[in-house]
Write an enzyme that holds these catalytic residues in place. Sequence first.
Site, PDB file in Angstrom:
ATOM      1  N   PHE A   1      -2.858   3.297   3.407  1.00 21.69           N
ATOM      2  CA  PHE A   1      -2.976   2.060   4.179  1.00 21.69           C
ATOM      3  C   PHE A   1      -1.699   1.636   4.890  1.00 21.69           C
ATOM      4  O   PHE A   1      -1.508   0.457   5.171  1.00 21.69           O
ATOM      5  CB  PHE A   1      -3.436   0.916   3.273  1.00 21.69           C
ATOM      6  CG  PHE A   1      -4.855   1.026   2.813  1.00 21.69           C
ATOM      7  CD1 PHE A   1      -5.877   1.234   3.721  1.00 21.69           C
ATOM      8  CD2 PHE A   1      -5.174   0.930   1.473  1.00 21.69           C
ATOM      9  CE1 PHE A   1      -7.190   1.349   3.302  1.00 21.69           C
ATOM     10  CE2 PHE A   1      -6.487   1.036   1.044  1.00 21.69           C
ATOM     11  CZ  PHE A   1      -7.504   1.246   1.956  1.00 21.69           C
ATOM     12  N   ASP A   2      -0.783   2.561   5.183  1.00 21.16           N
ATOM     13  CA  ASP A   2       0.421   2.187   5.913  1.00 21.16           C
ATOM     14  C   ASP A   2       1.244   1.153   5.144  1.00 21.16           C
ATOM     15  O   ASP A   2       1.778   0.212   5.720  1.00 21.16           O
ATOM     16  CB  ASP A   2       0.055   1.645   7.306  1.00 21.16           C
ATOM     17  CG  ASP A   2       1.272   1.472   8.211  1.00 21.16           C
ATOM     18  OD1 ASP A   2       2.318   2.070   7.928  1.00 21.16           O
ATOM     19  OD2 ASP A   2       1.167   0.719   9.200  1.00 21.16           O
ATOM     20  N   TYR A   3       1.375   1.341   3.843  1.00 17.16           N
ATOM     21  CA  TYR A   3       2.159   0.429   3.023  1.00 17.16           C
ATOM     22  C   TYR A   3       3.628   0.848   2.973  1.00 17.16           C
ATOM     23  O   TYR A   3       4.258   0.827   1.914  1.00 17.16           O
ATOM     24  CB  TYR A   3       1.592   0.361   1.602  1.00 17.16           C
ATOM     25  CG  TYR A   3       0.342  -0.479   1.461  1.00 17.16           C
ATOM     26  CD1 TYR A   3       0.159  -1.630   2.212  1.00 17.16           C
ATOM     27  CD2 TYR A   3      -0.649  -0.130   0.550  1.00 17.16           C
ATOM     28  CE1 TYR A   3      -0.980  -2.413   2.074  1.00 17.16           C
ATOM     29  CE2 TYR A   3      -1.802  -0.912   0.397  1.00 17.16           C
ATOM     30  CZ  TYR A   3      -1.950  -2.044   1.171  1.00 17.16           C
ATOM     31  OH  TYR A   3      -3.081  -2.825   1.029  1.00 17.16           O
TER      32      TYR A   3
END
Length: 818
Positions: free
Chosen positions: A489-491
Amino acid sequence: MAVSNNGIGGKELKIVTLALGSIAALLGLGLFAGGVWLASLGGAWFYLFAGLLLTIAGVGLARRAGYALWVALILLGYSVIWALSEVGTDFWQLVPRLIVFIVVALVFSLFAPQLRGKSGQPVLGVKVSLALAAVCFIALAGLVAGMFRPHPTVVAKNTAPAAQINPSAGDADGNDWPAYGRNGLGERYVQFDQINKDNVDQLEVAWTYRTGDLAVDGAEYQVTPLKIDDTLYLCTPLSKVIALDAVSGEEKWRFDPQAKITESTEGWKRCRGVGYTDLDALSLDAATDEPVGDAGMVAAAPAMCRKRVVSTTIDGRLFTLDAETGKLCEDFGDQGFVDLTEGLTPDVEGGDEGSYNVTSAPLVADGVVMVGGRLNDNLTVGEPSGVVRGYNVATGELLWAWDASRGASDSTPLPPGETYAPETPNFWGTASYDPELGLAYFPTGNQTPDFWTGNRHSYSDEYNDSIVAVDLKTGQERWHFRTANRDPFDYDVSAQPILYDLPKADGTTTPILIALTKRGQIFVLDRRDGTPVVPVEQRPVATDAVEGMNPAPTQPYSALSVGADPLRESDMWGATIFDQLYCRIQFKQMRWEGEFTPLSDKQRTLIFPGYYGGFNWGGGAVDAATGTLLVNDIRMAQWGRFIKREEAERIGLQPSTEGEYSKQLGTPWGVERSMFVSPLGVPCFKPPFGTMTAIDLASGETKWQVPVGSIQDAPVLGITPGVHIPLGMPTMGGPLVSKGGLTFFHGSLDYYVRAFDNDSGEELWRSRLPVGGQGAPMSYIGEDGRQYVVVVAGGATRTGTNDNRGDYVIAYALPRQQ
């Protein structure tokens, strides 16, 4: 006043009651239908019954039947009981649940004298009707008045000044602000108390400077200036470096590196800060008594460039300038520049030209410049390496290169002509440095494309979303800690790590590192070896992913977090009961099994915390004197789903790295994603959407948490409200903390710089800015003995237009003594 036959004529009254009753009935039918839908999805039944009651009341009003009033009052009582049982006394949760029904009860009360019972007599007399309407009006006025004051999520239990654990904190940096986070520790703390709780309300603008580079066409001002001696240094989104007189704000010099605008940076122009070094003041090696780095090169550097400003460009170059004159140090690198794209694989087909660029401030310490770089997200596989490199600050010589594919095994630079492995997790923020341990600490992102994990290299999984500690002189890895086991999730971890010495009960201290993550998790590690100081547990997460996705079965969770509680149906929000119902239906239709629920191609998946944060690149600050951590966060849920690229093209989705659709070439799926909002354009989840939080690092207790920012300047469906309702809006940038007991902040969506009381969270001062801001404030003592607080404001974060943009550098100070 109550409506009687002495006012409007009978015919007109019939028309009015018929119209109002019809409207209420239609709204009731809509609420009933939506309630049936929600109940069929396993959601709350309240809306079904409330819609039924509202419909009955509306029909009664249209017929001027006495039962309409009693049904309206029963509906109000029902909604009050339900709301209190579901959300307690949470003010912003109560508003959409009650306000419509209070208005309904108010209107029906006013018309009570016109409503007839079975006997044909008015159901209420005028006086009683007025009294009942007055009660409803007072309740309504109370709700409306409550909208104009902040509602803390955590109220301070003790507002007395915190004990001074380290009274000398901040003294080592004197009157200056010599590094991005004030020092290599990333504290953002100043020991100045000239501006304090008692006089902060007297702050006034001391001077204003305009750079001439407006934040338009994808440019954003996110810079925190430096202050050395009598000069302020900053950069513009186009990589220009400017020096200002710190007392007057007058320009001393500027340098334009003529950065090339590429396809990748056309809509993404940033420069968050510059670095600084004084070659004559470099630390001496204890064994040789020579300057750190290449002693001969340092000694041979020309007199003109003994003091250097170190900066980067959005087209991937590193350069140094003479701090006094702004002239290029031509002995650095090749005619003054180092090409950071050397050793990287070329741009890939399907990606953007100039994918690799630099946006954040470099770490400059002990003769070394340490930089990472930004890469495009989500367009394609095969992006260049996320290599992190250290350069000699005097010569530009490449000293070391760490990349995830080699990890702890080797940090020697590759021979000319060879390239670092592509697709490795990159570091795009600013590093921190512990001079006693000789270790530099940097955060990493993940292998792009961000939302597909089926093609991840083993070393990418090992180092994604991590904190990595390396020897600053050699780049040799000492340890790393992973904040996510596999990130779908593009964390990215992007905030500068904060270094602090945590006091223990026995009088000793533990050197800790505070890692702030987009997930809202705060990992507190022993910076000597990376072991958690605050407990971390591995929790099982959902793994029902599409074929090939390969999700991690567990993820790490810290005992310390902010705004990371899992969403429930009762957390769904809206401006009214109607869009709240819409949001609850949407929530029940989405996939949601907790934070790491995998994306699907069959239905939308809720993403919370969202991929903007939690904590983004702005980071936090620590009151090093009292051991209090100050952090601002973002609470914005998103949704996402996998989509075939042919289908995306068919329905007209436009691909980009940051927009609502990305191709993810080289993977089986594109990804569509967006904010989770109601038809009115407001978030579908409860406020606040951004807060400032104070945490006692010794106990881990949240001292207070308050909403930051109002709706005043935030457009909703193209309309700017213009009223200061402190709902708490998404934040950007970071805080500044002072010994004066204050936290300054200006990264809100409304156009203000604020000062909060460090002990209570109360807003003590607010000053209107010409446009919004995104960076972090900084402070210093000028040559005139005054304390200044400086903000850079170019516009609120990513508005999507060139409206309300600027180029302002604004300094605040107390009035001069007469």
